[in-house]
Structures are given as structure tokens and as C-alpha cells.
Design a protein around this motif. Structure first.
Motif, PDB file in Angstrom:
ATOM      1  N   MET A 195       1.661  -5.597   9.541  1.00 59.16           N
ATOM      2  CA  MET A 195       1.143  -5.054   8.288  1.00 59.16           C
ATOM      3  C   MET A 195       2.093  -5.393   7.151  1.00 59.16           C
ATOM      4  SD  MET A 195       0.060  -1.162   7.403  1.00 59.16           S
ATOM      5  CE  MET A 195       1.723  -0.590   7.153  1.00 59.16           C
ATOM      6  N   GLU A 196       1.656  -6.168   6.199  1.00 61.18           N
ATOM      7  CA  GLU A 196       2.536  -6.558   5.089  1.00 61.18           C
ATOM      8  C   GLU A 196       1.805  -6.392   3.780  1.00 61.18           C
ATOM      9  OE1 GLU A 196       3.506 -10.461   6.310  1.00 61.18           O
ATOM     10  OE2 GLU A 196       5.036  -9.793   7.716  1.00 61.18           O
ATOM     11  N   ASN A 197       0.998  -5.344   3.705  1.00 64.34           N
ATOM     12  CA  ASN A 197       0.143  -5.189   2.543  1.00 64.34           C
ATOM     13  C   ASN A 197       0.580  -4.112   1.566  1.00 64.34           C
ATOM     14  OD1 ASN A 197      -1.714  -7.195   3.370  1.00 64.34           O
ATOM     15  ND2 ASN A 197      -2.452  -5.750   4.909  1.00 64.34           N
ATOM     16  N   ALA A 198       1.668  -3.431   1.890  1.00 65.66           N
ATOM     17  CA  ALA A 198       2.111  -2.360   1.005  1.00 65.66           C
ATOM     18  C   ALA A 198       3.620  -2.209   1.091  1.00 65.66           C
ATOM     19  CB  ALA A 198       1.434  -1.044   1.382  1.00 65.66           C
ATOM     20  N   ALA A 199       4.182  -1.669   0.015  1.00 65.50           N
ATOM     21  CA  ALA A 199       5.636  -1.516  -0.052  1.00 65.50           C
ATOM     22  C   ALA A 199       5.986  -0.201  -0.728  1.00 65.50           C
ATOM     23  CB  ALA A 199       6.240  -2.674  -0.834  1.00 65.50           C
ATOM     24  N   ILE A 200       7.227   0.232  -0.490  1.00 64.69           N
ATOM     25  CA  ILE A 200       7.767   1.375  -1.240  1.00 64.69           C
ATOM     26  C   ILE A 200       8.575   0.787  -2.379  1.00 64.69           C
ATOM     27  CG2 ILE A 200       9.284   3.396  -1.149  1.00 64.69           C
ATOM     28  CD1 ILE A 200       8.522   3.507   1.899  1.00 64.69           C
ATOM     29  N   ASP A 256      11.058  -5.268  -8.797  1.00 63.92           N
ATOM     30  CA  ASP A 256      11.391  -6.423  -7.965  1.00 63.92           C
ATOM     31  C   ASP A 256      12.348  -6.113  -6.817  1.00 63.92           C
ATOM     32  OD1 ASP A 256      10.852  -9.055  -7.388  1.00 63.92           O
ATOM     33  OD2 ASP A 256      12.641  -9.793  -8.416  1.00 63.92           O
ATOM     34  N   LYS A 257      12.263  -4.912  -6.245  1.00 65.53           N
ATOM     35  CA  LYS A 257      13.020  -4.663  -5.014  1.00 65.53           C
ATOM     36  C   LYS A 257      12.187  -3.859  -4.014  1.00 65.53           C
ATOM     37  CE  LYS A 257      15.754  -1.078  -7.327  1.00 65.53           C
ATOM     38  NZ  LYS A 257      17.078  -0.559  -7.606  1.00 65.53           N
ATOM     39  N   PRO A 258      10.992  -4.375  -3.728  1.00 69.96           N
ATOM     40  CA  PRO A 258      10.130  -3.647  -2.783  1.00 69.96           C
ATOM     41  C   PRO A 258      10.713  -3.618  -1.376  1.00 69.96           C
ATOM     42  CG  PRO A 258       9.243  -5.837  -3.198  1.00 69.96           C
ATOM     43  CD  PRO A 258      10.395  -5.655  -4.145  1.00 69.96           C
ATOM     44  N   VAL A 259      10.495  -2.503  -0.705  1.00 67.57           N
ATOM     45  CA  VAL A 259      10.810  -2.409   0.722  1.00 67.57           C
ATOM     46  C   VAL A 259       9.467  -2.345   1.433  1.00 67.57           C
ATOM     47  CG1 VAL A 259      11.669  -0.835   2.510  1.00 67.57           C
ATOM     48  CG2 VAL A 259      13.102  -1.408   0.545  1.00 67.57           C
ATOM     49  N   TRP A 260       9.247  -3.273   2.338  1.00 69.34           N
ATOM     50  CA  TRP A 260       7.912  -3.443   2.922  1.00 69.34           C
ATOM     51  C   TRP A 260       7.654  -2.496   4.075  1.00 69.34           C
ATOM     52  CZ3 TRP A 260       4.647  -6.050   0.004  1.00 69.34           C
ATOM     53  CH2 TRP A 260       5.197  -6.892  -0.967  1.00 69.34           C
ATOM     54  N   ILE A 261       6.432  -1.988   4.109  1.00 71.75           N
ATOM     55  CA  ILE A 261       6.016  -1.098   5.194  1.00 71.75           C
ATOM     56  C   ILE A 261       5.492  -1.990   6.320  1.00 71.75           C
ATOM     57  CG2 ILE A 261       4.451   0.776   5.842  1.00 71.75           C
ATOM     58  CD1 ILE A 261       4.497   1.500   2.739  1.00 71.75           C
ATOM     59  N   LYS A 262       6.240  -2.035   7.407  1.00 74.38           N
ATOM     60  CA  LYS A 262       5.911  -2.970   8.492  1.00 74.38           C
ATOM     61  C   LYS A 262       5.021  -2.327   9.562  1.00 74.38           C
ATOM     62  CE  LYS A 262       8.316  -6.401   8.440  1.00 74.38           C
ATOM     63  NZ  LYS A 262       8.107  -7.672   7.695  1.00 74.38           N
ATOM     64  N   GLY A 263       5.248  -1.049   9.798  1.00 77.07           N
ATOM     65  CA  GLY A 263       4.444  -0.357  10.814  1.00 77.07           C
ATOM     66  C   GLY A 263       4.542   1.141  10.631  1.00 77.07           C
ATOM     67  N   VAL A 264       3.427   1.846  10.764  1.00 77.35           N
ATOM     68  CA  VAL A 264       3.412   3.308  10.631  1.00 77.35           C
ATOM     69  C   VAL A 264       2.436   3.883  11.636  1.00 77.35           C
ATOM     70  CG1 VAL A 264       3.147   5.242   9.042  1.00 77.35           C
ATOM     71  CG2 VAL A 264       3.572   2.991   8.128  1.00 77.35           C
ATOM     72  N   SER A 265       2.818   5.017  12.223  1.00 75.38           N
ATOM     73  CA  SER A 265       1.872   5.676  13.106  1.00 75.38           C
ATOM     74  C   SER A 265       2.245   7.146  13.241  1.00 75.38           C
ATOM     75  CB  SER A 265       1.872   5.022  14.486  1.00 75.38           C
ATOM     76  OG  SER A 265       0.898   5.632  15.312  1.00 75.38           O
ATOM     77  N   PHE A 266       1.263   7.990  13.499  1.00 72.84           N
ATOM     78  CA  PHE A 266       1.620   9.335  13.936  1.00 72.84           C
ATOM     79  C   PHE A 266       0.749   9.797  15.075  1.00 72.84           C
ATOM     80  CE2 PHE A 266      -1.367  12.417  12.254  1.00 72.84           C
ATOM     81  CZ  PHE A 266      -1.711  12.066  10.954  1.00 72.84           C
ATOM     82  N   CYS A 267       1.303  10.747  15.828  1.00 68.31           N
ATOM     83  CA  CYS A 267       0.634  11.208  17.037  1.00 68.31           C
ATOM     84  C   CYS A 267       1.004  12.667  17.276  1.00 68.31           C
ATOM     85  CB  CYS A 267       1.080  10.349  18.216  1.00 68.31           C
ATOM     86  SG  CYS A 267       0.222  10.754  19.744  1.00 68.31           S
TER      87      CYS A 267
END
Ligand SMILES: [Zn+2]
Lengths: 152, 381
Positions: B1-6, B224-235
Motif C-alpha cells: 500500500m503506497e497510496n497515503a502518507a502522514i 515535502d517530508k511524507p512518511v508513507w503508510i505501508k501496512g495497517v491492520s487491526f483485530c
């Protein structure tokens, strides 16, 4: 602006009448009248749950069969509470120390939480056998059980 | 997943009692810090998620009370009750839906305003459990007993988590309890509920955190310093504690595996360089690490003794000082995310983990870790 003001909520209360449901009613009636513990058995995975509830979460299926469990069981985990703490029932500070445990009642697959008598702390161990002590005047609440004693 | 960043983070200092500030004051501070950090104005924010808990806030619909300070006036605002990582999860899904380019997420609480044990007692079932008086500490003490019994981990070993994290906090100006302590200090501190000493427990705290999440197009438009959200899950696991094997965190393992898979991580022990975990109690840091596959089951204490989790070790854990050094409930998980963002940007100052490219943050909701939310964040897209 040097004073830090706070507003006290006073003794505001939010009283509720929690419905215990049909399963809870059966459980507390048995406890009160016959000093017996009722669990429910899942028709699919056969797991016996206590306290009884309508759904096996693992199977997402309705439980219908009530089965008696206990009254003896084994300690699954425990703690001895030592910090002064307010009893939510009375709002008074409860005398410490006292014991809490998760108890696997005989025939049940899940653990039941209650007080454990810690008069001999050395005997409070995972795997220790316990039995319940019931209140004289039972009202159909979880406090109809006073605590569990460790059996030698 | 490389579609969003913090792309923005902001937090208040964590303190025992922010008596000078209301909830909304704390939110105002964190939100403005996040906007400044991202080099955005409130006009660049497309929607808002606030995260709070009505019991802790002492009011119903508490999330709405911080709307103005969150910049939510005339905007779409929604709320999550629970830990900030779960609020952020909802905020992320709104960005990924395509309906919003940016989401501002806030999370706050003030433990100082109420009696913590009564608040956490109220999380228990009112029919079967609550009147017995159990609270978060006693429930977690029983989890600690179960975990230590199963793995053979000792009180002396879990005490080292407290020594490490309070020590790390000395380098973090936002933390509440930086301390120079020894294992003996932990073991000699008041026994609260066996086997947990006072210094095995996180403190009562006040604080707020805010982050800004953006889709991939908007992520590059501001600072110009995004940190990319690579994977997220909860259970989530069962509600009744007695239904679970308390010595294990099965739902955390499931959440983590799903997040690793999404991030393309096959060997977390080698690929992740920094972790910020929900160490509400010392033993939990080890238990969570093991459940997340960041070390072998039951081996956390051994690695801890060998300084594996220290800053400068193979996998620094809670370099910020963690929750043991400041635990504003609700905000706590969002702070874990913000701390990983700092690390990946290289902005963690004196507690910087050098060369960190991939990090993991974890949040917890419910008693003794009923549900877990795991975020894998990366410096590279
Ligand atoms: Zn079943």
C-alpha cells in the motif's frame, strides 16, 4: 491568572437498570436458589461458556443448551490487590489486600472471575483447586458468591 | 500500500495534570503544531476525525466538544471512541475512499480529572464483573501472572523495561517521567497488584496528539517530508477476559501479520528498525514484541537483558520513553505513530535511531489488549 480553577462534579450519579437478559436470569436464579453455576454449550464447537451468553463468538452461532459447571475449579491466573481502592458498589475504600482470580470451573472452557481467599498467600497458585463460599442471604447477583477458598 | 502518507504531526507535552488547560485547549495546541509541521492551513484539511472516550471526558458525545479546536466547523467531522490508532485507521480509510484528499486526526484525554480505577472498572460487564471491583491494573496484573507463568519471565526481567523506558524518556522533552532508575528501584517500589510494582505501571497522564494523513497526490504538496503508510491492520479478541488465553495476544499476532503482508515484510526481525509499542505495563512490552514476531515467543526478556531493545541495539523499542513515561489514554497510540514519524524523518533529536527506514507503531483498545491496531510506516515510498 495564577489560580488554577476546577469545577467539582459533586456527587453526580448516572443510575442505570441493566437488563441481565434471559440467560443471565437463569444463571442468577440457579445461583441464588440452588448454589449452582450454569454455563452454555456451543452446538458447533462444543465449547462451554461461563457466564452464559447467547452467542459463541468463535462460531457466530446461537447457544441454547445450558449445562452445569463447577462448583469446584482451578485457578487459571490470579493477582493479590494491595493498593487502596474504591469499591464501585459502595463508594467506600475496600480493605486490602485481597485476591482476584480467573477460575476454570470444572466442565467449563472459559474462566470465571471472582475473589480468592488469600488467608494463606503461599497456596495461591496457578492450578490450585478452589471451591466457592456462598452468601447466606442471596439476592441473585454475582456477590451471592462471597469468594473462592483454596482446597488442600 | 503506497497510496497515503502522514504529512503532519503535533503533540502536547505529556503531564500529570494540565490543570491550566481544557480538553479543547490541548487539542488546539496539538492541531496547530500539526498544521505548522505540515506547512498547511486549516483550509487544506478536507475532513476531521476526533478520538475520545466519554467516561474519561466526563461527558457524553465528548468528541463534539473539541470540534471547534479541531477546525471542524463547516467541515465533515466524525468520531472514534477508543485509542488514537483506531481513529487514525478511520481517517486513513476516508482518504483511501477518494472522497477526501486529507484527514486531520486528533486524540485526547485527561486522566487527571477523574479516578482512573473507577473509569476502567466501568469497562467491565455490569452484570457479572463490575461489582467485583476489577480495574485495568488488576486485569493486567492477572495477565502478567499468566504471561510470566507461561514463559518463565521474572519480575526482575520485566523491571528492566521500566529502567530502559524511563531512561529513554530523559532525551524526550515531551515525556512526563524521565527517570534514572535501577531494577532494584522497580522491585522496591510499592507492590500494587501482584506481580506489578508501582514502577511496572504507566502513570496517569494528560495529553493530546494530532496527525494529518494525505493521499499520494496531496502528500507531496506541502512540507515535502511524507512518511508513507505501508501496512495497517487491526483485530479484536473476545470481550470477556475469561474467554481468552490471557498469556498470549492472539489478536495482535493476527493484526500484525496482516499489516506486514500489506507492507511486503517477510522477515520483521531484520526489516524493521524501530518500534513504538503500547507499554501500559512493563510485561506488555515483551508480550507485544513476541506477539508481533519481533522476537521469538518467551525470548523478549533475554534480548532485553542483552540491550537488544535499547537505542543503539538491533531493534530499539520505545526510544521515546513509551507509555511508562507518560500515558494519556486515547492519545497514547496516536503518539506512538507520531514518534515513528519523527524517527523516520530523522527528527527525534537525542533519541534518534540512526538510519531508521521502516518502523512499526501499535495501539491498544479494550481491557488487557482486547484489540490491537498496527501501523507499518516507511521513509521510502
Ligand atoms: Zn462455537
Amino acid at each position: 491568572m495564577s489560580e488554577n480553577m476546577v469545577i467539582d462534579s459533586g456527587n453526580a450519579r448516572q443510575p442505570f437498570n441493566y437488563s441481565v437478559g434471559l440467560y443471565g436470569s437463569k444463571f442468577f436464579k440457579e445461583l441464588k436458589e440452588n448454589k449452582r453455576f450454569l454455563g452454555v454449550k456451543c452446538p458447533k464447537c462444543s465449547k462451554v461458556y461461563i457466564p452464559p451468553r447467547k452467542v459463541c463468538g468463535e462460531c457466530f452461532i446461537e447457544t441454547r443448551e445450558f449445562v452445569e459447571v463447577g462448583p469446584r475449579g482451578k485457578i487459571g491466573s490470579f493477582t493479590i490487590l494491595r493498593y487502596a481502592f474504591i469499591d464501585p458498589e459502595t463508594g467506600e475504600q475496600k480493605p486490602v489486600p485481597y485476591g482476584y482470580g480467573f477460575i476454570r470451573l470444572d466442565g467449563a472452557d472459559t474462566l470465571f472471575q471472582h475473589y480468592i481467599n488469600i488467608s494463606d498467600e503461599n497456596k495461591v497458585k496457578i492450578g490450585a483447586i478452589v471451591e466457592p463460599v456462598f452468601a447466606e442471604n442471596r439476592k441473585g447477583t454475582i456477590r451471592d458468591i462471597l469468594h473462592f477458598n483454596i482446597v488442600d | 500500500m503506497e497510496n497515503a502518507a502522514i504529512i503532519g504531526i503535533g503533540m502536547t507535552k505529556i503531564e500529570a495534570n494540565k490543570v491550566r488547560e481544557t480538553f479543547a485547549d490541548m487539542v488546539w495546541e496539538a492541531v496547530n503544531k500539526a498544521l505548522n509541521d505540515a506547512q498547511m492551513t486549516i483550509n487544506d484539511i478536507d475532513n476531521i476525525i476526533t478520538t475520545s472516550n466519554d467516561f474519561w471526558d466526563g461527558r457524553t458525545i465528548s468528541c463534539m466538544a473539541v470540534g471547534d479546536a479541531s477546525g471542524a466547523r463547516n467541515k465533515n467531522v466524525s468520531c472514534v471512541e477508543g485509542d488514537g490508532t483506531f481513529g487514525a485507521f478511520y481517517g486513513l480509510t476516508r482518504v483511501l475512499s477518494g472522497s477526501y484528499g486529507t484527514t486531520l486526526v486528533t486524540a485526547h484525554s485527561k486522566g487527571s480529572e477523574s479516578i482512573s480505577s473507577l473509569i476502567t472498572n466501568a469497562a467491565f460487564d455490569p452484570i457479572y464483573d463490575r461489582s467485583l471491583g476489577m480495574d485495568m491494573i488488576t486485569a493486567c496484573a492477572m495477565q502478567a501472572t499468566a504471561y510470566m507463568y507461561r514463559t518463565g519471565t521474572t519480575s526482575k526481567q520485566i523491571a528492566q523495561v521500566s529502567v530502559k523506558n524511563h531512561g529513554n524518556a530523559k532525551n524526550n522533552p515531551m515525556s512526563q517521567l524521565p527517570m534514572d532508575i535501577t531494577v532494584e528501584d522497580v522491585l522496591n517500589s510499592e507492590m500494587i497488584s501482584d506481580p506489578l510494582h508501582k514502577l511496572d505501571c504507566s502513570p496517569v497522564s494528560d495529553g493530546c496528539c494530532a496527525i494529518i494523513i494525505a493521499n499520494k497526490d496531496r502528500a507531496l504538496k506541502y512540507n515535502d517530508k511524507p512518511v508513507w503508510i505501508k501496512g495497517v491492520s487491526f483485530c479484536s479478541d473476545s470481550y470477556f477476559l475469561g474467554d481468552r488465553d490471557l498469556s498470549k495476544a492472539a489478536s495482535l499476532t493476527k493484526a500484525t501479520n496482516a499489516a506486514y503482508k500489506m507492507a511486503g515484510i517477510n522477515n520483521p526481525k531484520d526489516e524493521i528498525q524501530v518500534a513504538e509499542l503500547y507499554d501500559a505495563f512493563t510485561y506488555q512490552e515483551l508480550m507485544w514484541l513476541e506477539a508481533m514476531g519481533l522476537c521469538d515467543d518467551g525470548k523478549g526478556s533475554e534480548l532485553l537483558e542483552n540491550k537488544y531493545f535499547d537505542i543503539g541495539g538491533k531493534l530499539p523499542v520505545n526510544p521515546s520513553g513509551g507509555l511508562l513515561s507518560g500515558h494519556p489514554v486515547i492519545a497514547a497510540g496516536l503518539i506512538r505513530i507520531a514518534e515513528i514519524v519523527k524517527q523516520l524523518r530523522g527528527e527525534a533529536g537525542k533519541y534518534q535511531v540512526h538510519g531508521a527506514k521502516l518502523g512499526v507503531a501499535q495501539g491498544v483498545n479494550g481491557l488487557a489488549g482486547q484489540s490491537h491496531c498496527v501501523w507499518v510506516l516507511g521513509k521510502e515510498k
